[in-house]
Enzyme design. Structure first.
Site, PDB file in Angstrom:
ATOM      1  N   CYS A  32      41.584  40.577  35.746  1.00  0.00           N
ATOM      2  CA  CYS A  32      41.281  42.061  36.030  1.00  0.00           C
ATOM      3  C   CYS A  32      41.860  43.350  35.319  1.00  0.00           C
ATOM      4  O   CYS A  32      42.250  42.934  34.170  1.00  0.00           O
ATOM      5  CB  CYS A  32      42.521  41.955  37.199  1.00  0.00           C
ATOM      6  SG  CYS A  32      43.395  40.434  38.988  1.00  0.00           S
TER       7      CYS A  32
HETATM    8  N1  GLN Z   1      44.794  34.917  39.255  1.00  0.00           N
HETATM    9  C1  GLN Z   1      45.007  36.223  39.504  1.00  0.00           C
HETATM   10  C2  GLN Z   1      44.331  36.098  41.211  1.00  0.00           C
HETATM   11  O1  GLN Z   1      43.466  35.974  41.327  1.00  0.00           O
HETATM   12  C3  GLN Z   1      44.996  37.678  38.856  1.00  0.00           C
HETATM   13  C4  GLN Z   1      43.318  37.713  38.453  1.00  0.00           C
HETATM   14  C5  GLN Z   1      43.073  38.209  37.730  1.00  0.00           C
HETATM   15  O2  GLN Z   1      42.830  38.821  36.835  1.00  0.00           O
HETATM   16  N2  GLN Z   1      41.816  38.426  36.944  1.00  0.00           N
HETATM   17  O3  GLN Z   1      44.446  37.359  41.615  1.00  0.00           O
END
Ligand code: GLN
Length: 254
Positions: A2
């Site tokens: 993210c």
């Molecule tokens: N693991 C977290 C989620 O699935 C953050 C994902 C991310 O940073 N892409 O929301």
């Protein structure tokens, strides 16, 4: 993984912070420039912001891509705030795809976001989860690694840790049991704490304002990168970056 962003400063329309900049979160949702893991951030988004005189932030979250939500574009044009935390999500496989798993997570005055993943989820962190009071586990906002990390941070805040120390402690506790990427962003609307732990993190300050973001939202030469394994703490007028190896003295357990 993210992309997330926090802002403190003069009130500005959410659209000017998130949608208009050349590489703002809207653009980062389909064409991030510095993302190390994953390609697009289309599994939902969220924005939390503070209104004057109210310590509890409002949240707008959706499980759809930011670019697909015309309603948010409309609301963001006429909603201003001087304290914002927002994120666009690329869900880790196995985590809930629901709106409830879109950051920011919230509790009282706090907003929290996690950019990264916990390897070996969920077995690797069973013991850490078991260290939490059952009520915190039952109140998890979503079935996602980020939700557990948020519960661990909340437990540290409830124990009296500063925002920065709470984040560092959780990075250290999780890293002690499993590898992970643990870039956190936390605000109470007056200060920001953020970790660089496995992914990119940048900041830029202006007169009376600061933006902390996974990657620069424009080509301003004032952006500075936070080295990996560091904690950033900021108010609208002051930014500090330090290695995460130590907690502040007062917080080190005897
Ligand atoms: N693991 C977290 C989620 O699935 C953050 C994902 C991310 O940073 N892409 O929301």
């Amino acid at each position: 993984m993210c992309r997330h962003l926090a802002y403190l400063g003069l009130a500005m329309p959410l659209a000017e912070l998130l949608l208009t900049p050349g590489n703002g979160l809207l653009t980062q949702s389909w064409a991030p420039r510095r993302q190390r893991y994953g390609t697009v951030n289309a599994d939902g988004f969220g924005v939390g912001w503070y209104a004057p005189g109210d310590p509890v932030p409002a949240r707008y979250r959706r499980s759809m891509p930011m670019w697909a939500d015309r309603t948010f574009a409309d609301v963001a044009r006429v909603t201003s705030s001087g304290a914002v935390l927002a994120a666009v999500r690329s869900a880790t496989p196995g985590m809930s795809p629901e709106e409830s798993a879109a950051a920011p997570y919230a509790h009282g005055p706090w907003l929290f976001s996690h950019n990264g993943r916990v390897e070996g989820w969920p077995h690797a962190v069973e013991a850490l989860a078991a260290s939490l009071p059952a009520s915190r586990l039952l109140a998890l906002e979503a079935q996602a690694d980020s939700a557990l990390l948020w519960a661990l941070v909340l437990e540290r805040l409830a124990a009296g840790d500063s925002a920065g120390d709470a984040l560092v402690r959780v990075v250290q506790d999780v890293s002690a049991v499993t590898p992970g990427r643990l870039n956190f962003l936390l605000t109470d609307g007056t200060a920001i704490a953020a970790t660089a732990a496995g992914d990119t993190l940048f900041w830029r300050s202006g007169p009376g304002s600061v933006v902390v973001a996974s990657e620069p939202i424009d080509d301003d030469p004032g952006w500075q990168e936070v080295p990996d394994n560091c904690l950033l703490t900021a108010t609208a007028s002051r930014v500090a970056v330090r290695p995460m190896s130590n907690l502040t003295k007062e917080q080190v357990a005897p």
